[in-house]
Design a protein around this motif. Structure first.
Motif, short mmCIF file in Angstrom:
data_model
loop_
_atom_site.label_atom_id
_atom_site.label_comp_id
_atom_site.label_asym_id
_atom_site.label_seq_id
_atom_site.Cartn_x
_atom_site.Cartn_y
_atom_site.Cartn_z
N GLN A 151 -1.53 -33.33 -3.60
CA GLN A 151 -2.46 -33.21 -4.73
C GLN A 151 -1.82 -32.42 -5.87
O GLN A 151 -2.00 -32.75 -7.05
N VAL A 152 -1.09 -31.36 -5.51
CA VAL A 152 -0.41 -30.53 -6.52
C VAL A 152 1.10 -30.61 -6.25
O VAL A 152 1.62 -29.94 -5.36
N PRO A 153 1.81 -31.44 -7.01
CA PRO A 153 3.26 -31.63 -6.79
C PRO A 153 4.08 -30.48 -7.36
O PRO A 153 4.65 -30.56 -8.44
N SER A 154 4.13 -29.37 -6.63
CA SER A 154 4.80 -28.17 -7.12
C SER A 154 6.18 -28.00 -6.48
O SER A 154 6.50 -28.62 -5.46
N ILE A 155 6.97 -27.13 -7.09
CA ILE A 155 8.27 -26.74 -6.54
C ILE A 155 8.52 -25.29 -6.91
O ILE A 155 8.28 -24.89 -8.06
N PRO A 156 8.94 -24.43 -5.98
CA PRO A 156 9.20 -23.03 -6.30
C PRO A 156 10.29 -22.89 -7.36
O PRO A 156 11.14 -23.78 -7.50
#
Length: 320
Positions: free
Chosen positions: A88-93
């Motif tokens: 749902q939330v395509p994040s990357i550190p």
């Protein structure tokens, strides 16, 4: 820029591909179907060159490194893209973003230098066939490969360190499917003139000089081929360079298309499509180009899988 407009970014949001949500699963299956052959195809080439002593030549030393580069280059972006397409939330550190950018630059630049080395190998093979073994000796070939790895390490590390010193604003959405350097520069609050200058000078010179070297090599190659009296000799010479020339056209064609076809209205979409070409399509096609067009690779495939004569060691001392 005032301090209130700056914030500590712990992660970025990758906007991904410009596709409709209802088509997400279809594209997920498509990209997975492209990624798997990329991995398998390049692994097959690496294993064949490793096992078959007939392929222990300078050209295939470069090709094995190119296949490894393609395999890693695609793996830098594709697994994260596939993962984010299911989230749902395509994040990357933030640290992961910098690492992805580093390895993306590393393997893209490595492919660039390896293509130059392969062009030089083809140039020597056709223009100086009687001295080929003496010129393309193991020491020179290994030195060219090692130099490619060293130069790419410097190139990728330089740009990554320059990006890491920047401050980023509250907007942490990257309009791309991976941590693209130009997209990160647009999000930065601090001065990016040094980054842009280094990209223009150092990055531009790397690509332009490499491309010009390849062009010059093929000008000499074509000139030598046209002096060959027999049609059979001309066909053999062109077939020798055909695979490499196809890969060069794919790699540099995308870069030239991105630079020479500006589009102010949909530049993000265009950059994303072009990025898919050189991160997904080109690494997938390269193994097919070298296996379907290359008689030596077909022969090696038959010898290895039929368990005929092969060498388990990379005895690079045997040169053709």
């Amino acid at each position: 820029m005032s301090g209130k407009n700056q914030t500590i970014i712990s992660e970025f949001i990758l906007l991904g591909l410009p596709i409709d949500p209802e088509q997400q699963n279809l594209f997920y299956a498509l990209f997975l179907a492209m990624y798997v052959p990329t991995i398998l195809g390049n692994l097959v080439i690496i294993v064949l060159i490793r096992l078959d002593s007939h392929l222990h030549t300078p050209m295939y030393l470069f090709l094995s490194n190119l296949s490894f580069s393609d395999l890693c280059f695609s793996s830098v972006t594709m697994p994260k893209l596939l993962q984010n397409m299911q989230r749902q939330v395509p994040s990357i550190p933030c640290a992961g973003c910098l690492a992805q950018m580093y390895f993306f630059l590393f393997f893209a630049d490595l492919e660039n230098f390896l293509l130059v080395g392969m062009a030089y190998d083809r140039y020597v093979a056709i223009c100086f066939p009687l001295h080929y073994t003496a010129i393309m000796n193991p020491q020179l070939c290994l030195s060219l490969v090692a130099l490619s790895w060293v130069m790419t390490t410097f190139h990728a590390m330089l740009h990554t360190l320059l990006i890491s010193r920047l401050c980023f604003c509250a907007n942490k959405v990257i309009p791309h499917f991976f941590c693209d350097m130009s997209a990160l520069l647009k999000l930065a609050c601090s001065d990016t003139r040094v980054n842009e200058l280094v990209i223009f000078i150092e990055g531009g010179l790397v690509v332009i000089i490499s491309f010009l070297f390849i062009i010059m090599s093929y000008v000499r190659i074509v000139s030598s081929i046209l002096k060959v009296p027999s049609a059979r000799g001309i066909h053999k010479a062109f077939s020798t360079c055909g695979s490499h020339l196809s890969v060069v056209s794919l790699f540099y064609g995308t870069i030239i298309g991105l630079c020479l076809c500006p589009s102010a209205n949909n530049s993000t979409t265009k950059e994303t499509v072009m990025a898919m070409m050189y991160t997904v399509v080109t690494p997938m096609l390269n193994p097919f180009i070298y296996s379907l067009r290359n008689r030596d690779m077909k022969g090696a495939l038959g010898r290895v899988f039929c368990k005929k004569k092969f060498s388990p060691f990379y005895d690079f001392g045997f040169l053709h």
